[in-house]
Design a protein around this motif. Structure first.
Motif, PDB file in Angstrom:
ATOM      1  N   VAL A  11       7.631  83.848 135.641  1.00 33.16           N
ATOM      2  CA  VAL A  11       6.324  83.944 136.228  1.00 33.16           C
ATOM      3  C   VAL A  11       6.120  85.139 136.614  1.00 33.16           C
ATOM      4  O   VAL A  11       6.721  85.540 137.624  1.00 33.16           O
ATOM      5  N   ARG A  38       6.342  84.208 119.522  1.00 30.92           N
ATOM      6  CA  ARG A  38       6.145  83.373 120.531  1.00 30.92           C
ATOM      7  C   ARG A  38       5.268  82.033 119.884  1.00 30.92           C
ATOM      8  O   ARG A  38       4.600  82.062 119.047  1.00 30.92           O
ATOM      9  N   VAL A  40       2.881  78.510 121.648  1.00 31.35           N
ATOM     10  CA  VAL A  40       2.038  77.932 122.812  1.00 31.35           C
ATOM     11  C   VAL A  40       2.050  76.416 122.359  1.00 31.35           C
ATOM     12  O   VAL A  40       1.792  76.097 120.884  1.00 31.35           O
ATOM     13  N   SER A  87      -3.107  86.126 130.888  1.00 30.31           N
ATOM     14  CA  SER A  87      -2.849  84.752 131.073  1.00 30.31           C
ATOM     15  C   SER A  87      -2.582  84.310 129.426  1.00 30.31           C
ATOM     16  O   SER A  87      -1.910  83.383 129.349  1.00 30.31           O
ATOM     17  N   GLU A  88      -3.065  84.903 128.542  1.00 31.77           N
ATOM     18  CA  GLU A  88      -3.132  84.599 127.289  1.00 31.77           C
ATOM     19  C   GLU A  88      -1.673  84.783 126.513  1.00 31.77           C
ATOM     20  O   GLU A  88      -1.435  84.279 125.472  1.00 31.77           O
ATOM     21  N   THR A  90       0.746  83.745 127.874  1.00 32.89           N
ATOM     22  CA  THR A  90       1.765  82.718 128.435  1.00 32.89           C
ATOM     23  C   THR A  90       2.172  81.857 127.101  1.00 32.89           C
ATOM     24  O   THR A  90       1.338  81.492 126.475  1.00 32.89           O
ATOM     25  N   GLN A 111      10.725  80.643 128.551  1.00 37.83           N
ATOM     26  CA  GLN A 111       9.199  80.620 128.918  1.00 37.83           C
ATOM     27  C   GLN A 111       8.732  81.837 129.870  1.00 37.83           C
ATOM     28  O   GLN A 111       9.591  82.275 130.677  1.00 37.83           O
ATOM     29  N   VAL A 112       7.584  82.226 129.278  1.00 41.70           N
ATOM     30  CA  VAL A 112       6.758  83.268 129.965  1.00 41.70           C
ATOM     31  C   VAL A 112       5.774  82.780 130.699  1.00 41.70           C
ATOM     32  O   VAL A 112       4.785  82.180 129.710  1.00 41.70           O
ATOM     33  N   THR A 113       5.121  82.926 131.630  1.00 39.78           N
ATOM     34  CA  THR A 113       3.938  82.404 132.396  1.00 39.78           C
ATOM     35  C   THR A 113       3.294  83.219 133.014  1.00 39.78           C
ATOM     36  O   THR A 113       4.017  84.160 134.064  1.00 39.78           O
ATOM     37  N   SER A 115       0.347  84.139 135.509  1.00 38.67           N
ATOM     38  CA  SER A 115      -0.825  83.570 136.236  1.00 38.67           C
ATOM     39  C   SER A 115      -2.047  84.339 136.490  1.00 38.67           C
ATOM     40  O   SER A 115      -1.696  85.685 136.746  1.00 38.67           O
TER      41      SER A 115
END
Length: 116
Positions: A11, A38, A40, A87-88, A90, A111-113, A115
């Motif tokens: 994160v 990647r 989503v 953010s996009e 993620t 996972q890449v988040t 914020s």
């Protein structure tokens, strides 16, 4: 048996940086094209960046100028340096390899988040 082991997800705040790494075994690494995709949830997996055995790179338009893909043949490792994260960005990031035989393999995903 081909194995791709990814690391480096996590994160991060928007504008920050992360570095993903993927170490491969069971392939002739120096003869392979490596890269990152990647995904989503609900969307198709999409190309992020690849690097060929001749070190030619290819980037998706949405990461050009922000992400850098590199490889270290001595360590059988491909990396993705991600800067100015949005953010996009993620998503779950997958390591990818295409051998000289054209067989393809995938890592388990990291996972890449980002914020906001």
């Amino acid at each position: 048996q081909v194995q791709l082991v990814e690391s480096g997800g996590g994160v991060v705040q928007a504008g920050g940086s992360l570095r993903l790494s993927c170490t491969a075994s069971g392939i002739i690494f120096s003869w392979s094209t490596m890269g990152w995709y990647r995904q989503v949830p609900g969307n198709e997996r999409e190309l992020v960046a690849t690097i060929s055995s001749e070190y030619r790179t290819n980037y998706a338009d949405f990461v050009k100028g922000r992400f850098t893909v590199s490889r270290d043949n001595a360590k059988n490792t491909v990396s993705l340096e991600m800067n100015s994260l949005k953010s996009e960005d993620t998503a779950v990031y997958y390591c990818y390899v295409r051998e000289f035989t054209s067989r393809t393999y995938w890592g388990q995903g990291t996972q890449v988040t980002v914020s906001s």
